[in-house]
Write a protein that holds these residues in place. Structure first.
Motif, PDB file in Angstrom:
ATOM      1  N   LEU A  26       7.911   1.929  -3.178  1.00  6.59           N
ATOM      2  CA  LEU A  26       8.032   3.135  -2.370  1.00  6.59           C
ATOM      3  C   LEU A  26       6.686   3.838  -2.386  1.00  6.59           C
ATOM      4  O   LEU A  26       6.162   4.169  -3.457  1.00  6.59           O
ATOM      5  N   GLU A  27       6.129   4.074  -1.184  1.00  6.77           N
ATOM      6  CA  GLU A  27       4.786   4.638  -1.077  1.00  6.77           C
ATOM      7  C   GLU A  27       4.780   5.831  -0.124  1.00  6.77           C
ATOM      8  O   GLU A  27       5.710   6.031   0.658  1.00  6.77           O
ATOM      9  N   PRO A  28       3.709   6.646  -0.178  1.00  9.04           N
ATOM     10  CA  PRO A  28       3.568   7.733   0.798  1.00  9.04           C
ATOM     11  C   PRO A  28       3.479   7.169   2.215  1.00  9.04           C
ATOM     12  O   PRO A  28       3.065   6.016   2.417  1.00  9.04           O
ATOM     13  N   ALA A  29       3.883   7.958   3.190  1.00 11.74           N
ATOM     14  CA  ALA A  29       3.821   7.519   4.588  1.00 11.74           C
ATOM     15  C   ALA A  29       2.431   7.022   4.921  1.00 11.74           C
ATOM     16  O   ALA A  29       1.427   7.645   4.576  1.00 11.74           O
ATOM     17  N   GLY A  30       2.364   5.870   5.576  1.00  7.40           N
ATOM     18  CA  GLY A  30       1.087   5.252   5.883  1.00  7.40           C
ATOM     19  C   GLY A  30       0.745   4.122   4.929  1.00  7.40           C
ATOM     20  O   GLY A  30      -0.123   3.301   5.223  1.00  7.40           O
ATOM     21  N   GLY A  31       1.413   4.085   3.763  1.00  5.64           N
ATOM     22  CA  GLY A  31       1.189   3.001   2.821  1.00  5.64           C
ATOM     23  C   GLY A  31       0.051   3.258   1.854  1.00  5.64           C
ATOM     24  O   GLY A  31      -0.684   4.239   1.965  1.00  5.64           O
ATOM     25  N   SER A  32      -0.085   2.359   0.889  1.00  2.00           N
ATOM     26  CA  SER A  32      -1.118   2.476  -0.151  1.00  2.00           C
ATOM     27  C   SER A  32      -1.934   1.205  -0.219  1.00  2.00           C
ATOM     28  O   SER A  32      -1.491   0.120   0.186  1.00  2.00           O
ATOM     29  N   ALA A  33      -3.156   1.339  -0.749  1.00  2.02           N
ATOM     30  CA  ALA A  33      -4.036   0.174  -0.877  1.00  2.02           C
ATOM     31  C   ALA A  33      -3.559  -0.766  -1.980  1.00  2.02           C
ATOM     32  O   ALA A  33      -3.783  -1.977  -1.925  1.00  2.02           O
ATOM     33  N   SER A  34      -2.880  -0.221  -2.987  1.00  2.00           N
ATOM     34  CA  SER A  34      -2.327  -1.037  -4.072  1.00  2.00           C
ATOM     35  C   SER A  34      -0.948  -0.498  -4.426  1.00  2.00           C
ATOM     36  O   SER A  34      -0.665   0.693  -4.200  1.00  2.00           O
ATOM     37  N   PRO A  35      -0.058  -1.325  -4.952  1.00  2.00           N
ATOM     38  CA  PRO A  35       1.311  -0.889  -5.218  1.00  2.00           C
ATOM     39  C   PRO A  35       1.387   0.168  -6.314  1.00  2.00           C
ATOM     40  O   PRO A  35       0.670   0.110  -7.314  1.00  2.00           O
ATOM     41  N   THR A  36       2.275   1.149  -6.120  1.00  2.00           N
ATOM     42  CA  THR A  36       2.566   2.145  -7.142  1.00  2.00           C
ATOM     43  C   THR A  36       3.632   1.540  -8.054  1.00  2.00           C
ATOM     44  O   THR A  36       4.805   1.478  -7.694  1.00  2.00           O
ATOM     45  N   MET A  37       3.219   1.110  -9.239  1.00 10.63           N
ATOM     46  CA  MET A  37       4.093   0.287 -10.076  1.00 10.63           C
ATOM     47  C   MET A  37       5.321   1.036 -10.578  1.00 10.63           C
ATOM     48  O   MET A  37       6.376   0.433 -10.785  1.00 10.63           O
ATOM     49  N   ASP A  38       5.205   2.359 -10.816  1.00 15.03           N
ATOM     50  CA  ASP A  38       6.391   3.081 -11.273  1.00 15.03           C
ATOM     51  C   ASP A  38       7.384   3.338 -10.135  1.00 15.03           C
ATOM     52  O   ASP A  38       8.450   3.914 -10.332  1.00 15.03           O
ATOM     53  N   GLN A  39       7.008   2.897  -8.918  1.00 13.48           N
ATOM     54  CA  GLN A  39       7.910   2.969  -7.764  1.00 13.48           C
ATOM     55  C   GLN A  39       8.245   1.569  -7.244  1.00 13.48           C
ATOM     56  O   GLN A  39       8.570   1.398  -6.063  1.00 13.48           O
ATOM     57  N   LEU A  40       8.188   0.591  -8.174  1.00 11.66           N
ATOM     58  CA  LEU A  40       8.549  -0.784  -7.814  1.00 11.66           C
ATOM     59  C   LEU A  40      10.070  -0.908  -7.780  1.00 11.66           C
ATOM     60  O   LEU A  40      10.728  -0.833  -8.816  1.00 11.66           O
TER      61      LEU A  40
END
Length: 267
Positions: free
Chosen positions: A244-258
């Motif tokens: 789960l990432e902020p709108a628009g996405g992220s360059a790398s995965p947010t691991m605590d939101q896997l």
């Protein structure tokens, strides 16, 4: 020609009210040029009409009613209507004025009817357009369904379950990887709708060393009822994950939101 009888016939009132044919109007106009009495009578009738029209423009309805009564020759003290020659002119003048009002009302009604007809036509066009859109969507949905069925029945398609992770253990998803067409079909039915301002992002993973590659965000997740998404995948994936990432996405995965993760089994 009996000028007096002609004047008292009432035809001049109809002339002023515009109720005669072109030929009759022309005949009266010629008589007005020949007989000053007829011309004078027409001028008096027109003056009476102007006076009555001015009276009807008053804001006070009581004044309007009294003015009309006066022009029609009504007597407040009696129910008997006394009509002298002048009252007769005023009555015919009022008749012409009333006919004009009715004509204006008729024109207004016609305009309203035309507006309603145009509105109905536009509504019909909108409904037709809506139905065409729905038919096209149904065709697209059928095409997508047939494509998905063919994928599910293809033995060469790899099926990778994605299990819930950490605090999101109750979530799940499944990837169907079509290596020949370099695409995956993500079944994300086991994921909840993302919070406002957040999107799910899909990752292709190499495990040694751990290298994530974004496959994009699922921007239409909430609007899609089937929760099945076709995504291009040009990678030699060893696992798939969803964060789960902020709108628009992220360059790398947010691991605590896997939310989910699944490893591609060796074939």
């Amino acid at each position: 020609m009996d000028i007096k009888a002609y004047i008292e016939s009432g035809i001049l009132e109809l002339y002023v009210a515009g109720a005669l044919s072109d030929e009759e109007n022309k005949a009266i106009y010629e008589l007005m040029q020949q007989h000053p009495e007829i011309l004078q009578e027409v001028l008096e009738i027109e003056a009476a009409m102007v006076k009555l029209t001015a009276a009807t423009s008053q804001q006070n309805n009581t004044h309007l009613f009294e003015a009309v009564k006066q022009h029609l020759g009504f007597n407040n003290a009696s129910k008997v209507v006394v009509m002298d020659k002048k009252a007769k002119y005023n009555w015919l003048t009022y008749t012409g004025w009333a006919a004009s009002v009715l004509l204006a009302a008729g024109l207004l009604w016609t305009l309203n009817q035309n507006h309603a007809l145009k509105s109905d036509i536009q509504n019909a066009k909108n409904k037709e357009s809506y139905l065409e859109t729905q038919i096209e969507l149904a065709k697209n949905s059928l095409t997508e369904a047939n494509t998905l069925i063919s994928v599910l029945r293809d033995d060469n398609i790899a099926e990778i379950p994605l299990a819930g992770q950490g605090s999101f253990a109750s979530t799940y998803a499944k990837v169907y990887w079509d290596k020949d067409e370099q695409r995956i079909f993500l079944d994300a039915q086991g994921l909840p709708d993302p919070p406002e301002g957040k999107v799910y992002q899909v990752w292709s993973l190499k495990l040694d060393p751990l290298t994530p590659t974004s496959l994009g965000t699922i921007d239409s997740f909430t609007e899609d009822d089937n929760k099945i998404f076709e995504i291009e995948n040009l990678n030699e994936s060893e696992a798939f994950g969803i964060t789960l990432e902020p709108a628009g996405g992220s360059a790398s995965p947010t691991m605590d939101q896997l939310y989910t993760l699944g490893v591609v089994s060796a074939s």
